[in-house]
Design a protein around this motif. Structure first.
Motif, PDB file in Angstrom:
ATOM      1  N   VAL A  13       0.837  -1.200   0.000  1.00 55.92           N
ATOM      2  CA  VAL A  13       0.000   0.000   0.000  1.00 55.92           C
ATOM      3  C   VAL A  13       0.874   1.252   0.000  1.00 55.92           C
ATOM      4  O   VAL A  13       0.630   2.209  -0.750  1.00 55.92           O
ATOM      5  CB  VAL A  13      -0.957  -0.012   1.207  1.00 55.92           C
ATOM      6  CG1 VAL A  13      -1.621   1.345   1.402  1.00 55.92           C
ATOM      7  CG2 VAL A  13      -2.005  -1.096   1.045  1.00 55.92           C
ATOM      8  N   GLN A  14       1.934   1.260   0.803  1.00 59.38           N
ATOM      9  CA  GLN A  14       2.816   2.421   0.849  1.00 59.38           C
ATOM     10  C   GLN A  14       3.514   2.621  -0.501  1.00 59.38           C
ATOM     11  O   GLN A  14       3.637   3.750  -0.983  1.00 59.38           O
ATOM     12  CB  GLN A  14       3.849   2.263   1.949  1.00 59.38           C
ATOM     13  CG  GLN A  14       4.720   3.485   2.130  1.00 59.38           C
ATOM     14  CD  GLN A  14       5.660   3.344   3.293  1.00 59.38           C
ATOM     15  OE1 GLN A  14       5.751   2.302   3.921  1.00 59.38           O
ATOM     16  NE2 GLN A  14       6.380   4.414   3.587  1.00 59.38           N
ATOM     17  N   PHE A  15       3.956   1.540  -1.119  1.00 61.02           N
ATOM     18  CA  PHE A  15       4.597   1.641  -2.433  1.00 61.02           C
ATOM     19  C   PHE A  15       3.625   2.193  -3.470  1.00 61.02           C
ATOM     20  O   PHE A  15       3.973   3.069  -4.264  1.00 61.02           O
ATOM     21  CB  PHE A  15       5.132   0.273  -2.867  1.00 61.02           C
ATOM     22  CG  PHE A  15       5.744   0.279  -4.222  1.00 61.02           C
ATOM     23  CD1 PHE A  15       7.004   0.823  -4.432  1.00 61.02           C
ATOM     24  CD2 PHE A  15       5.058  -0.240  -5.305  1.00 61.02           C
ATOM     25  CE1 PHE A  15       7.568   0.848  -5.691  1.00 61.02           C
ATOM     26  CE2 PHE A  15       5.611  -0.228  -6.565  1.00 61.02           C
ATOM     27  CZ  PHE A  15       6.875   0.319  -6.764  1.00 61.02           C
ATOM     28  N   LEU A  16       2.392   1.691  -3.478  1.00 63.55           N
ATOM     29  CA  LEU A  16       1.394   2.162  -4.440  1.00 63.55           C
ATOM     30  C   LEU A  16       1.041   3.626  -4.205  1.00 63.55           C
ATOM     31  O   LEU A  16       0.872   4.387  -5.171  1.00 63.55           O
ATOM     32  CB  LEU A  16       0.144   1.287  -4.382  1.00 63.55           C
ATOM     33  CG  LEU A  16       0.314  -0.145  -4.897  1.00 63.55           C
ATOM     34  CD1 LEU A  16      -0.959  -0.944  -4.672  1.00 63.55           C
ATOM     35  CD2 LEU A  16       0.703  -0.144  -6.366  1.00 63.55           C
ATOM     36  N   LEU A  17       0.917   4.029  -2.944  1.00 70.90           N
ATOM     37  CA  LEU A  17       0.637   5.432  -2.651  1.00 70.90           C
ATOM     38  C   LEU A  17       1.785   6.334  -3.108  1.00 70.90           C
ATOM     39  O   LEU A  17       1.555   7.413  -3.675  1.00 70.90           O
ATOM     40  CB  LEU A  17       0.372   5.631  -1.163  1.00 70.90           C
ATOM     41  CG  LEU A  17      -0.981   5.142  -0.654  1.00 70.90           C
ATOM     42  CD1 LEU A  17      -1.060   5.255   0.861  1.00 70.90           C
ATOM     43  CD2 LEU A  17      -2.102   5.931  -1.305  1.00 70.90           C
ATOM     44  N   ILE A  63       3.744  10.264  -7.068  1.00 72.15           N
ATOM     45  CA  ILE A  63       4.734  10.710  -8.055  1.00 72.15           C
ATOM     46  C   ILE A  63       4.086  10.851  -9.427  1.00 72.15           C
ATOM     47  O   ILE A  63       4.243  11.875 -10.104  1.00 72.15           O
ATOM     48  CB  ILE A  63       5.926   9.741  -8.104  1.00 72.15           C
ATOM     49  CG1 ILE A  63       6.709   9.824  -6.804  1.00 72.15           C
ATOM     50  CG2 ILE A  63       6.829  10.043  -9.288  1.00 72.15           C
ATOM     51  CD1 ILE A  63       7.736   8.728  -6.645  1.00 72.15           C
ATOM     52  N   GLY A  64       3.352   9.831  -9.844  1.00 71.74           N
ATOM     53  CA  GLY A  64       2.688   9.886 -11.147  1.00 71.74           C
ATOM     54  C   GLY A  64       1.672  11.014 -11.223  1.00 71.74           C
ATOM     55  O   GLY A  64       1.606  11.744 -12.213  1.00 71.74           O
ATOM     56  N   GLY A  65       0.875  11.163 -10.176  1.00 71.73           N
ATOM     57  CA  GLY A  65      -0.121  12.226 -10.146  1.00 71.73           C
ATOM     58  C   GLY A  65       0.506  13.609 -10.190  1.00 71.73           C
ATOM     59  O   GLY A  65       0.036  14.505 -10.900  1.00 71.73           O
ATOM     60  N   THR A  66       1.577  13.795  -9.447  1.00 74.05           N
ATOM     61  CA  THR A  66       2.267  15.083  -9.445  1.00 74.05           C
ATOM     62  C   THR A  66       2.828  15.405 -10.824  1.00 74.05           C
ATOM     63  O   THR A  66       2.721  16.542 -11.302  1.00 74.05           O
ATOM     64  CB  THR A  66       3.406  15.068  -8.407  1.00 74.05           C
ATOM     65  OG1 THR A  66       2.865  14.764  -7.123  1.00 74.05           O
ATOM     66  CG2 THR A  66       4.112  16.410  -8.351  1.00 74.05           C
ATOM     67  N   MET A  67       3.404  14.411 -11.477  1.00 76.19           N
ATOM     68  CA  MET A  67       3.957  14.648 -12.816  1.00 76.19           C
ATOM     69  C   MET A  67       2.856  15.006 -13.813  1.00 76.19           C
ATOM     70  O   MET A  67       3.022  15.905 -14.644  1.00 76.19           O
ATOM     71  CB  MET A  67       4.727  13.417 -13.288  1.00 76.19           C
ATOM     72  CG  MET A  67       6.025  13.213 -12.531  1.00 76.19           C
ATOM     73  SD  MET A  67       6.892  11.720 -12.981  1.00 76.19           S
ATOM     74  CE  MET A  67       7.367  12.095 -14.657  1.00 76.19           C
TER      75      MET A  67
END
Length: 124
Positions: A15-19, A24-28
């Motif tokens: 869960v922590q890895f996915l978050l 990161i993806g969302g910010t980009m």
């Protein structure tokens, strides 16, 4: 004490890895969508300290620069190894103390070798 691990025990790590990956993806994506997108010759030029770029980027760099960088990383990693020793100092007893003295002796002998070879002398 539990000796077997179930796949559900690793769920918090997943869960922590996915978050983190989602953040990161969302910010980009968001910065790409809301950021300015005006292209021009001046904006696409590389910028460094306000100085015009002249010449080729593949100019030879002194090996001493890389040696100092490698030495910094080497001694930095050595200091990282000292932290767990310092945390467990009382539990390790005299044996742990002697091991750290040996470790420090090897580290300092390597540093002495580097100084004798003149790696840190920039004037030569």
């Amino acid at each position: 004490m539990k000796n077997t691990y179930l796949p559900s025990d690793y769920l918090p790590i997943l869960v922590q890895f996915l978050l983190a990956a989602g953040f990161i993806g969302g910010t980009m994506i968001v910065t790409h969508l809301i950021g300015p997108s005006r292209k021009s010759k001046l904006k696409d030029d590389p910028f460094e300290c306000g100085i015009e770029s002249v010449g080729d980027a593949r100019t030879p760099i002194s090996v001493k620069y890389f040696l100092v960088a490698i030495l910094f990383v080497l001694f930095d990693v050595e200091v990282i190894f000292m932290y767990p020793w310092a945390v467990n100092f009382k539990g390790l007893g005299m044996f742990g103390f002697v091991e750290m003295l040996l470790f420090m002796a090897l580290l300092l002998s390597g540093f002495y070798y580097v100084i004798r070879k003149g790696v840190l002398n920039w004037e030569e």
